[in-house]
Enzyme design. Structure first.
Site, PDB file in Angstrom:
ATOM      1  CG  ASP A  77      -3.646   1.369   5.898  1.00  0.00           C
ATOM      2  OD1 ASP A  77      -4.444   0.441   6.092  1.00  0.00           O
ATOM      3  OD2 ASP A  77      -3.307   1.767   4.771  1.00  0.00           O
ATOM      4  CG  ASP A 113      -2.036   4.610   2.124  1.00  0.00           C
ATOM      5  OD1 ASP A 113      -3.103   4.147   2.594  1.00  0.00           O
ATOM      6  OD2 ASP A 113      -1.243   3.932   1.463  1.00  0.00           O
ATOM      7  CG  ASP A 127      -6.330   4.858   6.145  1.00  0.00           C
ATOM      8  OD1 ASP A 127      -6.901   3.887   6.667  1.00  0.00           O
ATOM      9  OD2 ASP A 127      -5.434   4.737   5.287  1.00  0.00           O
TER      10      ASP A 127
END
Length: 959
Positions: free
Chosen positions: A369, A679, A683
């Protein structure tokens, strides 16, 4: 300020595959499709609610009883007995349990005299392994329950025409939510009214900047991050106020959709677990075959006819099974992995499951990410462009440390300094954010983009001091229609009021007629206007979000109500370039990953241009090679086309949670071992589906932490690469002790098998009156396994890095942990051990190839000692499959300690009387010991020669 100023906010014609909460259920009383494209009035009629009054208390209670609480469904906890039982569900454990049963049967057949030492020891090993596994993996997976913890405890709603605070779990469809700055959104809802309302949706969509909301109905379905007329459960109000009509609660929310995906995502066994299972099955078949063959051959060669002889043959088969099976393997594997876990924890990488340590070392792709992982998730002003030039601000994040540089040096130009001060000061005045310092740490309240002005103002000397003296009398708040914000201030404290405005540069410039140049104000003619627009385009082309600043003097006494009319004839001052900066250590970590053959990918909810810029800055892709594929594009691809894209593209932007899963699945289908970092809530499904999910420990949500297999304690991408290195070292060490255990155990098998077959050749057949004479007793085989298997194998598990583990490509899934080359080494070393042991027995026994003069007990003890010492030499051999045993010979003090202890114990079992009685040994003189050690060393010299030949044939290749 508004994300729509800096990115393409056009609404796609369709959002293929987008999971809208409302669209999942079209039952009566629920909106039949995406509420973002429905008029509020229609939704209110359908939900039977008066927006000015809200639901009655009685109606809310009825709906709560009918629909259930506004909570996410969680899995029932796994019973303790199932967790314990799971520790025994392994092929190698099954094999050991069978060995226990056979040992008990043989012990009973022998008359049940003494103590069933074999069975007890093997059973103890099995139990030890189960305890280790249970202790390390006792964290039950409960990611859906963790999602619940993110929900706000209370929400403000209209009930019976009054504002009341109710537990968020009691929200129902049709409730009218009242939103204010700092509130957490308790349910998915359609906006009714909004004033300067911004929602922080990073945890749900991955978008780093707060999203400006607008109650205007969307014309068509849009991806989750572009539904500007909706607010979602689990997000937070960063700025402004508003009201919203609840359209979905509990599992019907977008967070509920993620919970369903997470619940449905199954975890696959790690590559190491699959490999060990394969080795266990192979060993199981091999043990049965060897035991049966040896027992048949022994019975035929020795003409077994009595029950006593049959029991002896059966014990021989059991001892051979014990010899062939590395019964310490499960426990040693667990201990070595646990040691690796502890080492990683000291490096801020907390591994929740033991086998995940090795999996990370096998990773061929790290799909990361962006927001908060590769970047700091702290909006930062890096550029300011005015009429007199451009400056660069150093420092990142919300800590107001840094310099203002011009042309690479300190800012000295007086005109440029004045203009930059007016830009940063003006942006700090037309601003609702706050920057505070608490316990030595800087914190912001409000919109992160506005906070960036406050931070930047500290970096230009004197700017903050001047801003603090200004008196602010009123403001015109930001809206998505206006795309700007104005504040009425008294800059000099003398009643000379000024209107300071910041907003989208293109919108702002249309209201400007003049431009600030140093201390002068000049007309904004066509040439200056074109240059200002070119400056904005240049910053946007570098993936900066842009905000312009302007001002004008206003008449004394101008009321706050009339301020909007004064937003004309403005003096344009300049524009800032804002970006969420990369973490400084990430670029080096990416380079290390590439050197190790690990591909780094960025998967983000942010804008494609921004994603491509960050990817280039970090070296994820080469300069000019960045290509960002969006979630909408991914939704249009079938499986084959998706795999083609994932082979070529390393940057993905504007993705939804299901897109992340698609990418991970496509990579895995292509044979990759995928580590997924993240985070936010969005996700979590991908983290759980990946071979190893890596959650951020500081900024990560509880959802991602529970769904992941590893948590970064410092949110540092470099820690991931360090963990990859440690994972590879652990994998090498696992191969070391596997090579050691299997080759040593094969030495025992060859000794017993060839000893029976060649008993007449080496003088064993005539050395005793017993019908069956074996080269080693069952108790001696068990002693060898106890003394040589445990200590040295464990010491190899903490062996430091011998070769450059980051200088080779990742292990492919098709590669076996024990490949043909390793099996060749295992069998050849085992054969040399067996021959050396039997040759030693022959040397001391009368008859055979070499005439000896000692008793069977002494000769057998010499052979027994030779095999033990040969295995200790083999411990040094096994540290590398191709590198000399003398390379970095003394770096592992634990291995030397384990070898020394094992040798001391062997001396004791040979020379101590009560141990002699227990294990059938006899004392030896110095000559016997010298011969035994010399014969045992043949294992070392043979393997050195084998490695030398291999290196000569593969010169220039990585070992």
């Amino acid at each position: 300020m508004d994300r729509s100023n800096f990115s393409d906010r056009s609404t796609p014609a369709a959002a293929v595959g987008d999971r809208t909460a409302a669209g999942r259920d079209a039952s009566p009383g629920r909106p039949g499709h995406d509420p973002s494209v429905r008029e509020v009035a229609d939704l209110a009629r359908e939900l039977d609610v008066d927006l000015s009054v809200g639901l009655t208390g009685a109606e809310a209670a009825r709906r709560l009883a009918a629909d259930g609480p506004n909570e996410l469904r969680s899995k029932p906890p796994v019973p303790l007995w199932r967790k314990v039982l799971a520790q025994f569900q392994d092929p190698l454990i099954y094999l050991l349990l069978v060995a226990v049963a056979i040992s008990v049967v043989a012990w009973a057949a022998e008359g049940a005299t003494g103590f069933p030492v074999d069975a007890v020891v093997i059973a103890a090993v099995v139990l030890l392994n189960a305890v280790l596994g249970f202790v390390q993996e006792n964290k039950a997976e409960n990611a859906v329950a963790a999602l619940q913890s993110m929900t706000a405890a209370t929400s403000t709603v209209l009930r019976d025409g009054r504002r009341v605070t109710v537990p968020s779990a009691e929200l129902v469809r049709g409730d009218v939510l009242v939103l204010g700055e700092g509130d957490a959104v308790g349910a998915d809802a359609r906006l009714v009214r909004a004033t300067a309302l911004k929602i922080q949706e990073a945890s749900l969509t991955g978008e780093s900047e707060a999203v400006t909301k607008n109650p205007a109905t969307l014309e068509a379905h849009a991806p989750l991050g572009d539904r500007l007329d909706m607010v979602f459960k689990g997000t937070a109000v960063a700025q402004g106020v508003g009201t919203a009509l609840v359209t979905a609660t509990g599992m019907d929310t977008e967070m509920g959709a993620i919970a369903e995906m997470l619940d449905a995502t199954e975890e696959d066994p790690s590559p190491l677990q699959r490999e060990i299972a394969g080795v266990s099955k192979l060993l199981g078949v091999t043990v049965i075959v060897i035991a049966v063959v040896v027992m048949v051959v022994t019975a035929l060669v020795n003409e077994v006819s009595t029950l006593s002889d049959f029991v002896t043959v059966l014990l021989l088969g059991v001892s051979l099974a014990v010899a062939a099976v590395p019964e310490g393997l499960p426990a040693i594997l667990s201990v070595v992995l646990a040691i690796g876990v502890q080492r990683m924890a000291r490096r801020n990488a907390v591994v929740k499951k033991l086998h995940s340590v090795e999996t990370l070392g096998s990773a061929s792709v790290i799909a990361s990410d962006k927001t908060g992982t590769l970047t700091k998730n702290e909006m930062t002003i890096e550029r300011v462009v005015t009429a007199s030039g451009e400056v660069r601000l150093t420092g990142v994040g919300y800590r107001p440390d840094g310099e203002v540089l011009s042309a690479g040096g300190p800012l000295e130009d007086e005109a440029l300094t004045r203009e930059v001060g007016m830009v940063l000061g003006g942006g700090s005045l037309a601003n609702d954010a706050q920057l505070t310092r608490r316990d030595g740490e800087w914190e912001i309240q409000g919109d992160p983009t506005e906070a960036a002005f406050l931070v930047a103002a500290h970096k230009l000397q004197g700017t903050v001091d001047r801003v603090r003296t200004y008196e602010r009398r009123g403001e015109v708040p930001f809206t998505s229609e206006r795309k700007m914000m104005s504040a009425l201030v008294d800059p000099e404290g003398d009643g000379a009021w000024a209107l300071v405005t910041k907003g989208a540069p293109d919108v702002l410039l249309r209201r400007c007629t003049r431009q600030q140049v140093g201390s002068d104000v000049v007309p904004l003619d066509d040439a200056r206007h074109a240059r200002a627009l070119a400056d904005v385009e240049a910053l946007s082309g570098q993936a900066y979000r842009t905000l312009g600043v302007a001002y004008r003097r206003v008449e004394e006494g101008t009321s706050a109500e009339r301020l909007e009319d004064s937003e004309r004839d403005l003096v344009y001052v300049g524009v800032v370039g804002i970006i969420d900066p990369p973490r400084p250590e990430v670029a080096d970590a990416v380079e290390q990953a590439h050197r190790a053959g690990v591909r780094v990918m960025m998967i983000t909810g942010d804008h494609p241009t921004t994603a491509a810029r960050i990817a280039e800055d970090l070296g994820i892709v080469g300069a000019g090679e960045a290509r960002a594929v969006t979630g909408v594009e991914l939704d249009r691809l079938d499986g084959g086309a998706l795999r083609e894209v994932t082979r070529d593209v390393s940057v993905y932007a504007r993705v939804a949670p299901q897109n992340k899963l698609q990418i991970v699945d496509a990579l895995q289908a292509d044979g990759h071992v995928v580590a997924m970092t993240g985070d936010g809530v969005n996700d979590a499904p991908a983290l759980k589906s990946a071979d190893i999910g890596v959650a951020m420990g500081v900024t990560g949500t509880e959802v991602t932490k529970e769904a992941s297999k590893m948590i970064l304690g410092d949110d540092n991408f470099a820690t991931i690469v360090a963990a990859v290195r440690q994972g590879r070292i652990i994998f090498d060490n696992i191969k070391k002790f596997l090579r050691y255990l299997l080759s040593s155990n094969m030495g025992e098998v060859f000794t017993v098998f060839l000893g029976v077959v060649l008993a007449g050749v080496i003088g064993l057949a005539g050395a005793s009156d017993d019908a069956v004479v074996v080269p080693l007793l069952a108790t001696q085989i068990l002693w060898i396994n106890l003394v040589t298997d445990s200590g040295p194998a464990l010491a190899m598990g903490v062996d430091p890095e011998i070769d450059d583990v980051m200088g080779r490509r990742p292990r492919r899934l098709s590669e076996r942990i024990i490949d043909r080359h390793m099996w060749t080494g295992i069998l050849s070393i085992g054969l040399v051990m067996g021959l050396a042991t039997l040759a030693t027995i022959d040397i001391f026994l009368p008859g055979g190839l070499v005439e000896g003069h000692d008793s069977l007990e002494v000769a057998r003890t010499a052979g027994f000692t030779t095999l033990v010492v040969a295995q200790l030499f083999n411990a040094f051999n096994s540290r590398s499959e191709t590198t000399s045993a003398f390379h970095r010979l003394f770096v592992n003090k634990w291995l030397w300690g384990a070898v020394a202890l094992a040798f001391a114990l062997q001396v004791a079992v040979v020379e101590v009387p009560f141990l002699q009685a227990a294990f059938g040994t006899a004392s030896m003189d110095l000559a016997h010991w010298a011969v035994a050690v010399a014969m045992a060393s043949s294992v070392l010299w043979f393997d050195e020669l084998r490695k030398l030949v291999w290196r000569a044939r593969h010169r220039g290749e990585v070992a």
